[in-house]
Scaffold this active site. Structure first.
Site, short mmCIF file in Angstrom:
data_model
loop_
_atom_site.label_atom_id
_atom_site.label_comp_id
_atom_site.label_asym_id
_atom_site.label_seq_id
_atom_site.Cartn_x
_atom_site.Cartn_y
_atom_site.Cartn_z
N GLU A 49 1.39 0.45 3.97
CA GLU A 49 -0.05 0.51 3.66
C GLU A 49 -0.25 0.40 2.15
O GLU A 49 -1.14 -0.32 1.67
CB GLU A 49 -0.63 1.83 4.18
CG GLU A 49 -2.07 2.07 3.84
CD GLU A 49 -2.45 3.53 4.04
OE1 GLU A 49 -3.41 3.98 3.37
OE2 GLU A 49 -1.80 4.22 4.84
N ASP A 53 -2.26 -2.72 0.60
CA ASP A 53 -3.50 -2.46 -0.13
C ASP A 53 -3.53 -3.27 -1.43
O ASP A 53 -4.55 -3.87 -1.79
CB ASP A 53 -3.62 -0.97 -0.42
CG ASP A 53 -4.81 -0.63 -1.29
OD1 ASP A 53 -5.95 -0.91 -0.87
OD2 ASP A 53 -4.62 -0.09 -2.38
N ASN A 122 -6.18 1.66 7.67
CA ASN A 122 -4.85 1.80 7.07
C ASN A 122 -3.83 0.89 7.75
O ASN A 122 -2.93 0.34 7.11
CB ASN A 122 -4.39 3.25 7.14
CG ASN A 122 -5.24 4.18 6.30
OD1 ASN A 122 -6.00 3.75 5.43
ND2 ASN A 122 -5.13 5.47 6.55
N GLU A 125 -4.00 -2.62 6.53
CA GLU A 125 -3.29 -2.74 5.25
C GLU A 125 -1.78 -2.75 5.46
O GLU A 125 -1.06 -3.51 4.80
CB GLU A 125 -3.69 -1.60 4.32
CG GLU A 125 -5.14 -1.70 3.85
CD GLU A 125 -5.59 -0.53 3.00
OE1 GLU A 125 -6.60 -0.67 2.29
OE2 GLU A 125 -4.92 0.54 3.05
#
Length: 232
Positions: A49, A53, A122, A125
């Site tokens: 994640e 991101d 999440n 990501e």
């Protein structure tokens, strides 16, 4: 018997065939699952994640920079409107990843929409991070743009990057010459978990109501409903 769920349908939706399936599987593992399955051979998805991101923000930033001649402040707002948890959760649901998540029994039963949406955001990501690790930046970029550019164009066309309260106020002033106001109609629950019911008014007319865990959230929900009711 394999401890892993079948991810072939997800790979097909992604248009990608992972040589190392564990990258994509790990992207689906929530931390809570490992508390109940300590012998599970993979870790949770938080490192993926973290990676995803960063890739996501760079790809969207580059896309906006190359395609729109707009000030930095506008580009920042537009980026925020498409990489926020609500939008990423929406896209993750459309990708049908929810049934593939590795969750604890408690998380699986939890009907809290906001908490589940955060997990899904999440996961989007972490899937991005898994694609980056397996296939590189170009493939991750293609995935992100395919999933989010249509959403971004819709947001810009309908000015959804403006928060609902601001947009409702602009529409009300343009159409009616009236500035809307909000009034708390009801408060329930203990101090640490209050719920608010807020009314949205144009002069003495109550247009609609909104609920939330804070006055601000209730006002935003009322404004969203008001935009739909007024067809603004």
């Amino acid at each position: 018997m394999s401890p892993f769920k079948d991810i072939s349908a997800l790979e097909k939706r992604l248009g990608l065939n992972f040589k190392d399936k564990t990258h994509l599987i790990q992207a689906l593992v929530h931390r809570s699952y490992l508390n109940e399955h300590r012998d599970f051979p993979l870790g949770h998805n938080e490192r993926l994640e973290f990676l995803g991101d960063a890739v996501l923000e760079l790809v969207i930033t580059e896309y906006l920079y190359k395609n729109y001649e707009a000030p930095e402040g506008d580009l920042t707002n537009w980026r925020a409107s498409v990489v926020n948890s609500q939008m990423l959760a929406k896209v993750a649901k459309e990708m049908e990843v929810e049934s593939l998540l590795y969750l604890s029994k408690g998380e699986a039963k939890d009907k809290n929409t906001k908490a589940r949406d955060q997990i899904l955001a999440n996961t989007f990501e972490s899937i991005t991070g898994a694609i980056y690790l397996e296939f590189g930046f170009a493939a991750a970029s293609q995935f992100i743009l395919k999933q989010l550019v249509p959403e971004l164009k819709y947001i810009l066309k309908n000015k959804l990057f403006i928060d609902p309260k601001t947009l409702f106020q602009e529409k009300a002033q343009d159409a009616l010459g009236v500035t809307p106001h909000y009034k708390v109609l009801k408060e329930t629950g203990p101090d640490h978990a209050k719920k608010f019911l807020v009314g949205l008014f144009l002069n003495d007319e109550k247009v609609t109501e909104g609920k939330g865990a804070s006055k601000q959230e209730a006002q935003l929900n009322a404004a969203k409903a008001g935009l739909e009711i007024k067809k603004w």
